[in-house]
Design a protein around this motif. Structure first.
Motif, short mmCIF file in Angstrom:
data_model
loop_
_atom_site.label_atom_id
_atom_site.label_comp_id
_atom_site.label_asym_id
_atom_site.label_seq_id
_atom_site.Cartn_x
_atom_site.Cartn_y
_atom_site.Cartn_z
N LEU A 15 1.98 -1.61 -8.75
CA LEU A 15 3.25 -0.89 -8.59
C LEU A 15 3.04 0.40 -7.82
CD1 LEU A 15 6.26 -0.81 -9.27
CD2 LEU A 15 5.67 0.28 -11.44
N GLY A 16 1.92 1.08 -8.05
CA GLY A 16 1.64 2.30 -7.31
C GLY A 16 1.42 2.06 -5.83
N ILE A 17 0.80 0.94 -5.47
CA ILE A 17 0.61 0.61 -4.05
C ILE A 17 1.97 0.40 -3.38
CG2 ILE A 17 -0.30 -1.14 -2.48
CD1 ILE A 17 -2.62 -1.51 -4.41
N VAL A 18 2.86 -0.30 -4.08
CA VAL A 18 4.21 -0.52 -3.53
C VAL A 18 4.94 0.81 -3.35
CG1 VAL A 18 6.45 -1.59 -3.97
CG2 VAL A 18 4.34 -2.84 -4.50
N ILE A 19 4.85 1.69 -4.33
CA ILE A 19 5.52 2.99 -4.23
C ILE A 19 4.95 3.81 -3.08
CG2 ILE A 19 5.93 5.17 -5.43
CD1 ILE A 19 5.98 3.59 -8.04
N ALA A 20 3.62 3.78 -2.91
CA ALA A 20 3.00 4.52 -1.81
C ALA A 20 3.45 3.97 -0.46
CB ALA A 20 1.48 4.44 -1.93
N ALA A 21 3.53 2.64 -0.35
CA ALA A 21 3.99 2.04 0.90
C ALA A 21 5.44 2.41 1.20
CB ALA A 21 3.82 0.53 0.84
N LEU A 22 6.28 2.43 0.16
CA LEU A 22 7.68 2.79 0.37
C LEU A 22 7.83 4.26 0.78
CD1 LEU A 22 9.38 0.90 -2.60
CD2 LEU A 22 9.35 0.25 -0.18
N ARG A 23 7.00 5.13 0.22
CA ARG A 23 7.08 6.54 0.60
C ARG A 23 6.63 6.76 2.04
NH1 ARG A 23 5.06 11.10 -3.31
NH2 ARG A 23 6.17 12.22 -1.65
#
Length: 292
Positions: A90-98
Motif C-alpha cells: 500500500l505504501g508503494i502505491v501511495i508513493a507512486a500516486l504522490r
C-alpha cells in the motif's frame, strides 16, 4: 697516473635524515578514558545479571519455551509479516500516486500520510478497536442512495482485526515516505537519458531507478520492520494474545513479573538480532556498485 680521490671519513660517518627520524604513535588519552568509562558500567551490568538472584533465571528458562509463550510468539510473527507485506504494498502505491503529478490524488495521499504520522499508533489502535461506537454499521451501495448490504462493525472489528488495520495503515504511511525518498534520491538525468534512448517507463523503473534507489530504501525499511516487530506489543492493551500479552497472562497468575518480562525480552532480542543480520547482508548486496 693520478691516484683515486677518497671522500672524507667524516662525511661517511654522518647519519642520514631517514636514520635519525623516529616516528612516535599519536597518543590518545581521551580515547582510553572514554573506553574505561563505558567498559566499567558494562562489566557491572553483566555482573549483576549473574549475581542478582531476583532475576530468577531458572524461572526464565522454564517458561522460555512454554506453549502459551510460543503461541503468542507465533501470533507476533504472523502479525508482523502480514502487516509489513500489506502495508508496504500500500505504501508503494501511495508513493507512486504522490509522484504521479495529479494534484488531487497527490493531495489526498499527502493528507493520508500527514494524518497517520500525526496520530500516535496507540491512539489509532484504540480508535479502530472502538469503531463500533462511532459507526455501529457499515454499508455498501450507491453514495447518498440505496444500500445493498449492511455489516455490523461490532462483528467485523475484533481485537486482531483492529490491530491489523491500525498497524497496516501506519506502515503504509511511513513506507510511502521511504519509497518516495529513495526514488527522489536518484538523479533525474538518469531517467531522461533512458527516455532519450527510447526505453519504456517500466524498464527504466525496474533496471535503472530501483537499483540506484535500493541503497537508500533498504536501511530505512529494515528499521521500519524491526520497529514494527516491537510495536506489535501494544496490541496487548486490547487483549490480543501476542508474545507480551501471553507473558502478562502467566505472571498475572503466578506473580513472577520480572522473569516473564525477561522471557518476552529475550525473544524480542533474538528476533531483532536475526532481522538486523539479514538487513546487514541485504544492504551489502545492494551497495555492491558503491563499494566497487
Amino acid at each position: 697516473m693520478t691516484a683515486p680521490t677518497r671522500e672524507p671519513a667524516t662525511r661517511a660517518a654522518e647519519p642520514t635524515a631517514e636514520r635519525s627520524t623516529l616516528v612516535l604513535p599519536l597518543r590518545r588519552p581521551g580515547r582510553w578514558a572514554s573506553a574505561v568509562l563505558l567498559l566499567v558500567p558494562a562489566v557491572m551490568l553483566v555482573h549483576t545479571l549473574f549475581t542478582n538472584q531476583r532475576f530468577r533465571w531458572a524461572v526464565v528458562g522454564s517458561y522460555l519455551f512454554d506453549g502459551s509463550i510460543l503461541r503468542g510468539l507465533e501470533l507476533t510473527l504472523w502479525l508482523t509479516a502480514a502487516v509489513m507485506v500489506v502495508g508496504y504494498l500500500l505504501g508503494i502505491v501511495i508513493a507512486a500516486l504522490r509522484l504521479s503529478g495529479n494534484p488531487v490524488v497527490g493531495g489526498l495521499c499527502f493528507g493520508f500520510v500527514w494524518l497517520v504520522r500525526s496520530v500516535p499508533l496507540l491512539v489509532q489502535l484504540l480508535f479502530w478497536y472502538e469503531l463500533a461506537s462511532l459507526f455501529p454499521k457499515l454499508s455498501l451501495g450507491i453514495p447518498f442512495g440505496p444500500e445493498f448490504a449492511v455489516f455490523r462493525t461490532a462483528h467485523l472489528f475484533g481485537g486482531l482485526t483492529a490491530a491489523f488495520v491500525a498497524l497496516t495503515l501506519d506502515v503504509a504511511a511511513f513506507s510511502s515516505e521511504i519509497v518516495r525518498g529513495g526514488l527522489l534520491s536518484v538523479d533525474r538525468g538518469q531517467t531522461e537519458a533512458a527516455q532519450a534512448l527510447g526505453l519504456g517507463r517500466r524498464w527504466i523503473l525496474r533496471r535503472i531507478v530501483l537499483p540506484q534507489a535500493m541503497p537508500a530504501i533498504v536501511p530505512a525499511s529494515g528499521n521500519l520492520l524491526i520497529g514494527m516487530l516491537k510495536a506489535t506489543s501494544i496490541v496487548s492493551v486490547i487483549a490480543v494474545q501476542d508474545l507480551l500479552n501471553s507473558a502478562q497472562l502467566i505472571y498475572n497468575q503466578n506473580f513472577e513479573i520480572v522473569p516473564l518480562l525477561l522471557v518476552a525480552t529475550l525473544w524480542y532480542v533474538l528476533l531483532t538480532t536475526l532481522l538486523s543480520v539479514g538487513q546487514h547482508f541485504l544492504e551489502r548486496h545492494f551497495a555492491r556498485s558503491q563499494t566497487r
